[in-house]
Design an enzyme around this catalytic site. Structure first.
Site, PDB file in Angstrom:
ATOM      1  N   GLY A  75      39.297  36.484   8.965  1.00 61.22           N
ATOM      2  CA  GLY A  75      39.138  37.799   9.329  1.00 61.22           C
ATOM      3  C   GLY A  75      40.446  38.145   8.618  1.00 61.22           C
ATOM      4  O   GLY A  75      40.498  38.557   7.392  1.00 61.22           O
ATOM      5  N   SER A 128      40.087  31.150   4.771  1.00 68.56           N
ATOM      6  CA  SER A 128      40.187  32.663   4.571  1.00 68.56           C
ATOM      7  C   SER A 128      41.347  33.038   5.089  1.00 68.56           C
ATOM      8  O   SER A 128      42.427  32.607   5.078  1.00 68.56           O
ATOM      9  CB  SER A 128      38.836  33.295   5.006  1.00 68.56           C
ATOM     10  OG  SER A 128      38.920  34.454   4.275  1.00 68.56           O
ATOM     11  N   TRP A 129      41.516  34.080   6.000  1.00 65.18           N
ATOM     12  CA  TRP A 129      42.498  34.352   6.796  1.00 65.18           C
ATOM     13  C   TRP A 129      43.094  33.208   7.858  1.00 65.18           C
ATOM     14  O   TRP A 129      44.258  33.162   7.756  1.00 65.18           O
ATOM     15  CB  TRP A 129      42.233  35.830   7.725  1.00 65.18           C
ATOM     16  CG  TRP A 129      43.129  35.777   9.066  1.00 65.18           C
ATOM     17  CD1 TRP A 129      42.923  35.391  10.188  1.00 65.18           C
ATOM     18  CD2 TRP A 129      44.422  36.095   8.847  1.00 65.18           C
ATOM     19  NE1 TRP A 129      44.115  35.333  10.797  1.00 65.18           N
ATOM     20  CE2 TRP A 129      44.912  36.022  10.265  1.00 65.18           C
ATOM     21  CE3 TRP A 129      45.175  36.641   7.930  1.00 65.18           C
ATOM     22  CZ2 TRP A 129      46.391  36.225  10.452  1.00 65.18           C
ATOM     23  CZ3 TRP A 129      46.719  36.946   8.077  1.00 65.18           C
ATOM     24  CH2 TRP A 129      47.303  36.844   9.442  1.00 65.18           C
ATOM     25  N   HIS A 150      32.794  32.095  -1.195  1.00 63.90           N
ATOM     26  CA  HIS A 150      33.850  32.022  -0.290  1.00 63.90           C
ATOM     27  C   HIS A 150      33.541  31.326   1.071  1.00 63.90           C
ATOM     28  O   HIS A 150      34.172  30.583   1.740  1.00 63.90           O
ATOM     29  CB  HIS A 150      34.024  33.538   0.245  1.00 63.90           C
ATOM     30  CG  HIS A 150      35.190  33.695   1.242  1.00 63.90           C
ATOM     31  ND1 HIS A 150      36.366  33.366   1.004  1.00 63.90           N
ATOM     32  CD2 HIS A 150      35.120  33.907   2.608  1.00 63.90           C
ATOM     33  CE1 HIS A 150      37.281  33.682   2.034  1.00 63.90           C
ATOM     34  NE2 HIS A 150      36.425  34.021   2.935  1.00 63.90           N
ATOM     35  N   ASP A 161      34.342  32.645  -5.796  1.00 67.75           N
ATOM     36  CA  ASP A 161      34.875  33.336  -4.271  1.00 67.75           C
ATOM     37  C   ASP A 161      35.058  34.516  -4.647  1.00 67.75           C
ATOM     38  O   ASP A 161      36.336  34.937  -5.427  1.00 67.75           O
ATOM     39  CB  ASP A 161      35.822  32.527  -3.737  1.00 67.75           C
ATOM     40  CG  ASP A 161      36.574  32.977  -2.384  1.00 67.75           C
ATOM     41  OD1 ASP A 161      36.188  34.326  -2.090  1.00 67.75           O
ATOM     42  OD2 ASP A 161      36.903  32.096  -1.634  1.00 67.75           O
TER      43      ASP A 161
HETATM   44  N1  STX Z   1      39.315  38.353   4.883  1.00 64.78           N
HETATM   45  C1  STX Z   1      38.581  37.220   4.617  1.00 64.78           C
HETATM   46  C2  STX Z   1      38.258  36.425   5.695  1.00 64.78           C
HETATM   47  O1  STX Z   1      39.259  35.757   6.540  1.00 64.78           O
HETATM   48  C3  STX Z   1      40.252  38.919   3.915  1.00 64.78           C
HETATM   49  C4  STX Z   1      36.889  36.646   6.178  1.00 64.78           C
HETATM   50  N2  STX Z   1      36.304  37.434   5.466  1.00 64.78           N
HETATM   51  N3  STX Z   1      34.977  37.338   6.263  1.00 64.78           N
HETATM   52  C5  STX Z   1      35.271  36.658   7.137  1.00 64.78           C
HETATM   53  O2  STX Z   1      36.396  36.100   7.148  1.00 64.78           O
HETATM   54  C6  STX Z   1      34.148  36.442   8.208  1.00 64.78           C
HETATM   55  C7  STX Z   1      33.296  35.076   7.952  1.00 64.78           C
HETATM   56  C8  STX Z   1      34.888  36.109   9.489  1.00 64.78           C
HETATM   57  C9  STX Z   1      33.330  37.589   8.397  1.00 64.78           C
END
Ligand code: STX
Length: 326
Positions: free
Chosen positions: A46, A118-119, A306, A278
């Site tokens: 997120g 990701s985050w 991703h 990604d």
């Molecule tokens: N945000 C990338 C990230 O962490 C920039 C992310 N994107 N989608 C998600 O996390 C979920 C799978 C949690 C919806």
């Protein structure tokens, strides 16, 4: 034919709790797997994405003591950002880094493996660079460091070149609103106004459009069930508000800080795993991290986007958690 890995079997937590972290916030946490196993903490995406039972299954339950928690404002943590946006004032990268330390101490863990996608990779880097002596290994996927180039790509129009159809949906609430032209050229700012508008007829559709864009872009091939899950209205509102709050504040990071400080990680065994396709957090960031931290293993999966459960990404993640469990 490539050998594909599958997730470890479904397991239930053996302990759950709510940890008060100050500022009126309490974080949901759980442990599963082997209580005497190697400790690992899972950092979700997120920000605002929350954890799910599937995340437990990235780790051999016979070997790991698996710790999952929901970061401030999302998942089962309270209060939830969908109903309590005021609490965003005490929700920053550095609050979360401190929260990870509080949780580690609460669980009586000296040092642990850190796993983040990701985050979660952003937060994992920030945590490991602040508390390197607490980190036994670092497994990162879909690398994101909140640099301007990364935010511009995904939230200010770069990715429109690849997904012009989906991009129209992201623009829709901004176009439909009466925002001043200045805000129209700065979509993170325009969305900040919409998501924090007190009218549910304004913040509701904006949150769904934000989350639709992101959840549509994280898999290599369309997965309607993923979009459906991430656009449930209260999930979407917390997710969009928290992400937008972090991005408008540039994550409370100096530009390029997490790559520039990668030298701190030199002695921590690491794995960097990235999909070439990604579209959410493009491979350049993983490459820059690999260059700055060449000691970590680097896997660029040629046929993946991703998400953590893209087949080639999952193979590489399980290879890494098995390697570090041995
Ligand atoms: N945000 C990338 C990230 O962490 C920039 C992310 N994107 N989608 C998600 O996390 C979920 C799978 C949690 C919806």
């Amino acid at each position: 034919m490539v050998d594909r890995r599958t997730l470890y079997p479904e397991i239930e937590p053996d302990e759950i709790g709510f940890l008060p972290v100050g500022d009126g916030q309490e974080l949901y946490w759980e442990t599963s797997g082997n209580p005497n196993g190697k400790p690992v903490v899972f950092l979700h995406g997120g920000p605002g994405g929350g954890t799910s039972a599937t995340h437990r299954r990235l780790f051999d339950p016979a070997k790991y003591r698996i710790v999952l928690f929901d970061q401030r404002g999302c998942g089962l943590s309270i209060p939830h950002a969908s109903t309590s946006p005021d609490h965003l004032a005490s929700n920053t990268t550095w609050h979360l880094v401190d929260d990870i330390e509080k949780l580690r101490q609460h669980l009586g863990i000296e040092r642990w493996m850190v796993f983040g996608g990701s985050w979660g990779s952003t937060l994992g880097l920030a945590y490991a660079q602040t508390h390197p002596s607490r980190v036994t290994e670092l497994v990162l996927r879909g690398i994101f460091t909140l640099r301007k180039l990364e935010l511009d790509w995904f939230y200010e129009g770069g990715a429109r070149l690849i997904a012009p159809d989906l991009w129209e949906g992201f623009l829709e609430p901004v176009t439909a609103s009466k925002l001043v032209p200045d805000d129209r050229g700065h979509l993170i700012r325009a969305y900040h106004r919409l998501l924090n508008d007190p009218d549910p007829l304004v913040h509701g559709p904006a949150a769904v459009a934000w989350s639709t864009w992101e959840s549509s872009m994280i898999t290599l091939l369309p997965k309607p069930e993923v979009v459906e899950r991430f656009t449930e209205p209260s999930f979407a509102l917390a997710f969009a508000r928290i992400e937008n709050h972090y991005f408008i504040n540039e994550g409370w990071l100096e530009e390029g800080q997490l790559i520039a400080n990668a030298g701190v990680l030199r002695d921590i065994p690491g794995a960097i795993i990235q999909g070439r396709y990604d579209l959410c957090t493009p491979a350049l960031t993983a490459w820059d991290l690999h260059r700055a931290w060449p000691e970590a293993s680097f896997t660029l999966v040629d046929d993946a986007g991703h998400a953590f459960d893209e087949p080639g990404i999952l193979d590489a993640l399980l290879e890494a958690t098995d390697r570090f469990a041995a």
